[in-house]
Motif scaffolding. Structure first.
Motif, PDB file in Angstrom:
ATOM      1  N   UNK A 138      56.855   4.349 -22.142  1.00 51.87           N
ATOM      2  CA  UNK A 138      58.177   4.021 -22.682  1.00 51.87           C
ATOM      3  C   UNK A 138      58.495   4.782 -23.966  1.00 51.87           C
ATOM      4  N   UNK A 139      57.627   5.708 -24.336  1.00 58.21           N
ATOM      5  CA  UNK A 139      57.842   6.464 -25.567  1.00 58.21           C
ATOM      6  C   UNK A 139      57.787   5.577 -26.801  1.00 58.21           C
ATOM      7  N   UNK A 140      56.923   4.566 -26.733  1.00 52.50           N
ATOM      8  CA  UNK A 140      56.790   3.637 -27.849  1.00 52.50           C
ATOM      9  C   UNK A 140      55.798   4.144 -28.886  1.00 52.50           C
ATOM     10  N   UNK A 141      55.405   3.250 -29.780  1.00 50.93           N
ATOM     11  CA  UNK A 141      54.528   3.606 -30.889  1.00 50.93           C
ATOM     12  C   UNK A 141      53.457   2.530 -30.994  1.00 50.93           C
ATOM     13  N   UNK A 142      52.226   2.955 -31.204  1.00 52.18           N
ATOM     14  CA  UNK A 142      51.151   1.979 -31.380  1.00 52.18           C
ATOM     15  C   UNK A 142      50.348   2.329 -32.618  1.00 52.18           C
ATOM     16  N   UNK A 143      49.991   1.321 -33.361  1.00 51.54           N
ATOM     17  CA  UNK A 143      49.221   1.522 -34.575  1.00 51.54           C
ATOM     18  C   UNK A 143      48.111   0.478 -34.609  1.00 51.54           C
ATOM     19  N   UNK A 171      46.841  -4.794 -34.429  1.00 49.55           N
ATOM     20  CA  UNK A 171      47.499  -3.871 -33.505  1.00 49.55           C
ATOM     21  C   UNK A 171      48.994  -4.111 -33.617  1.00 49.55           C
ATOM     22  N   UNK A 172      49.740  -3.045 -33.862  1.00 47.32           N
ATOM     23  CA  UNK A 172      51.198  -3.137 -33.908  1.00 47.32           C
ATOM     24  C   UNK A 172      51.761  -2.220 -32.828  1.00 47.32           C
ATOM     25  N   UNK A 173      52.740  -2.717 -32.101  1.00 49.52           N
ATOM     26  CA  UNK A 173      53.372  -1.925 -31.048  1.00 49.52           C
ATOM     27  C   UNK A 173      54.880  -2.018 -31.186  1.00 49.52           C
ATOM     28  N   UNK A 174      55.536  -0.856 -31.103  1.00 51.67           N
ATOM     29  CA  UNK A 174      57.003  -0.812 -31.100  1.00 51.67           C
ATOM     30  C   UNK A 174      57.419  -0.222 -29.767  1.00 51.67           C
ATOM     31  N   UNK A 175      58.351  -0.874 -29.077  1.00 44.83           N
ATOM     32  CA  UNK A 175      58.836  -0.394 -27.798  1.00 44.83           C
ATOM     33  C   UNK A 175      60.362  -0.411 -27.802  1.00 44.83           C
TER      34      UNK A 175
END
Length: 135
Positions: A114-119, A129-133
């Motif tokens: 989904x072209x998200x971001x994970x940190x 764990x942080x995830x942006x979708x």
């Protein structure tokens, strides 16, 4: 659906005696499919529970936040851990025994899709764990 998975996983953690703090608002419409979201939430909480089980009971905790942040779907899971520093290269993930490594890979794959971001960050005794979708 995602709410059902969330509730089931949280009650399982609570049954195991882990202190769980959570605020979860799953938006009705999301770019992410319900199945993918269930996989992400399920794996995140499973990993958090697995990490807590290696820590003394009085130090076990899981903090979970799901909502909208900066016009994106945001998930954050913090949990107690006994590991102070962890590496997240592919080699580390694939060499890890058990399902944990597959869970991390699965999450990465969905976030990429989904072209998200994970940190992922590791502070002494705490793993986040942080995830942006996209919405």
């Amino acid at each position: 659906n995602a709410d059902a998975v969330l509730n089931a996983k949280i009650s399982l953690a609570v049954k195991k005696g882990i202190k769980v703090d959570y605020k979860a608002v799953v938006p009705k419409t999301l770019a992410v499919s319900d199945i993918d979201l269930c996989v992400v939430i399920g794996n995140l909480i499973d990993n958090a529970v697995e990490a807590c089980e290696k820590v003394a009971p009085e130090h076990q905790f899981i903090r979970l936040y799901i909502g909208i942040l900066q016009k994106q779907f945001y998930l954050s899971v913090s949990n107690a851990t006994c590991e102070t520093v962890r590496k997240f290269d592919e080699q580390y993930i694939s060499s890890k025994r058990g399902n944990h490594g597959h869970g991390l890979k699965r999450i990465n794959k969905i976030v990429d899709k989904y072209g998200g971001f994970i940190n992922r960050k590791n502070e002494p005794g705490v793993f986040v764990t942080e995830i942006m979708l996209p919405l």
